[in-house]
Write an enzyme that holds these catalytic residues in place. Sequence first.
Site, PDB file in Angstrom:
ATOM      1  N   HIS A   6      30.211 -57.691  17.741  1.00 52.88           N
ATOM      2  CA  HIS A   6      29.737 -56.938  16.579  1.00 52.88           C
ATOM      3  C   HIS A   6      28.670 -57.702  15.797  1.00 52.88           C
ATOM      4  O   HIS A   6      27.937 -57.112  15.004  1.00 52.88           O
ATOM      5  CB  HIS A   6      30.911 -56.534  15.662  1.00 52.88           C
ATOM      6  CG  HIS A   6      31.485 -57.644  14.822  1.00 52.88           C
ATOM      7  ND1 HIS A   6      32.653 -58.293  15.139  1.00 52.88           N
ATOM      8  CD2 HIS A   6      31.055 -58.203  13.667  1.00 52.88           C
ATOM      9  CE1 HIS A   6      32.918 -59.193  14.209  1.00 52.88           C
ATOM     10  NE2 HIS A   6      31.965 -59.169  13.310  1.00 52.88           N
TER      11      HIS A   6
ATOM     12  N   ASP B 283      35.472 -57.596  21.761  1.00 51.06           N
ATOM     13  CA  ASP B 283      34.560 -58.072  20.711  1.00 51.06           C
ATOM     14  C   ASP B 283      33.990 -59.445  21.060  1.00 51.06           C
ATOM     15  O   ASP B 283      33.958 -60.360  20.232  1.00 51.06           O
ATOM     16  CB  ASP B 283      35.262 -58.117  19.358  1.00 51.06           C
ATOM     17  CG  ASP B 283      34.270 -58.228  18.197  1.00 51.06           C
ATOM     18  OD1 ASP B 283      33.087 -57.889  18.400  1.00 51.06           O
ATOM     19  OD2 ASP B 283      34.682 -58.657  17.105  1.00 51.06           O
TER      20      ASP B 283
ATOM     21  N   SER C 291      32.458 -64.600  11.416  1.00 54.41           N
ATOM     22  CA  SER C 291      32.738 -63.889  12.669  1.00 54.41           C
ATOM     23  C   SER C 291      32.058 -64.573  13.843  1.00 54.41           C
ATOM     24  O   SER C 291      30.859 -64.879  13.795  1.00 54.41           O
ATOM     25  CB  SER C 291      32.248 -62.444  12.568  1.00 54.41           C
ATOM     26  OG  SER C 291      32.996 -61.723  11.630  1.00 54.41           O
TER      27      SER C 291
END
Length: 344
Positions: free
Chosen positions: A102, A132, A213
Site C-alpha cells: 500500500h 500487503d 508502514s
Amino acid sequence: MAWYFRYKLGDDIIKFINYLFFFLLVIVVGWYVNKEVKHDDVNKVIKSVNIVEENTIKSAIEKVYDAVYVIEAYSIDGGSSIGSGFAYKLDNKYGYILTNYHVVKDSDSITIIDSKGEEYVAKLLGFDELMDLAVLSTDKDTITLVASLGTNSTINIGDTVFTVGSPEGTQYKGTVTKGIVSGLNREIKINLGSEEYIMNVMQTDAAINPGNSGGPLVNINGEVVGINSLKIVQNEIEGMGFAIPIEEVMLYTDRLEHGDEIKRPYLGFELKNSNAGVFISNIKMDAIKSDLAINDVIVSVDGTIVKDVIHFRYLLYKHSIGDQIEIKYIRDEKECTTNVLLTK
C-alpha cells in the site's frame, strides 16, 4: 639525665630507646599517610569508572538502523505516498528492499532515502496485495547494511521489540520506538476492493504511525521478526499495532523478486455464512473437482473449525496449488469428510 640514671640506665641505652621510639613513630606516621593516599587513589579510580546502562537496546538498533529507508512513491497524476522499508538481500548487482504494497501502490516512480539523507532511485519488482508486500530493487552500492532476519518460532508474548521508521515523513526519519509483543497469531480483517480478507499478524504496543508502514519490527538481538503493516485507529484505542510475521513474508520474496504473480487456490464455490460454518450456495462451471455439492455445510478445514466465509478463505489461502486439504462437511444432517486436491 637524673631521671634516667635513677633506673641505672646508661647513656647508650637511653639513646637506643630514643632512636627506636623515633623509628616506630616514623613507621606509624608513614603507614597512616600511605593509607590516606591509597584511599584517595581508590576514590579517583571509582570516579573515573564509566557507568554502563544495562537497560538499553543501542547495540540492537545499530544492527539494523542503516538498513532502513524512507520510501517515497509518486504517480504521474500528482499522487504521492510515504512509508518505510528495509534492505534484506544483496547480490552482485542489486540490493533488495521489502516494504508494504500500500506504500507503493499505483506508483510511477519510487525514491528511497537512507539514514544519512542520501536519495536513490528504486524499482518495483513485484507485489502481493493480499499480503500487503512489495519488493523493490536498487543499485547494490546504495546498500550499506543488510538487516538480519529472525524467526517467529522463538517469539513470545512479552518479548521486547522495537521499530525503525519514518513517522509523518522524512522530518522524523530514523525514529525508533520500543514496546513488547502484545499478541501472536491475530486474525485481522482487511478490505480489498469489494471483498474482505484475513491477515495473520503479530500485535505490538510499540508506536506505529503513518510513515512506519513497511518498516521492520525488530527483536532484542537486532533481527527483523516482522513488517509493520497496520494499526487500529480509534480515539479510545491506543497502542495496538500489527506486523506481518517475517517467516510468512519470506515464503513470497523469491517469486516477488521475479515479478511473479502469487496465485492462490480457487474452488469455484459460492459460499454463504451459516450457524454451523459456511454452506455452498452455488458451484461454478470452472469449479475444482470434489465430492462437495450445493447445500453442503463446510464445518472445518484440516481440523480447524470454519467461522465464516472470510475465515474459510483465510484457511484456504494458507495453502498452495498442489496441496491436498481435508474438508469436513454436513450433508443431510450427517458429518462427512473429503480430501480436495488444490489444482488451480
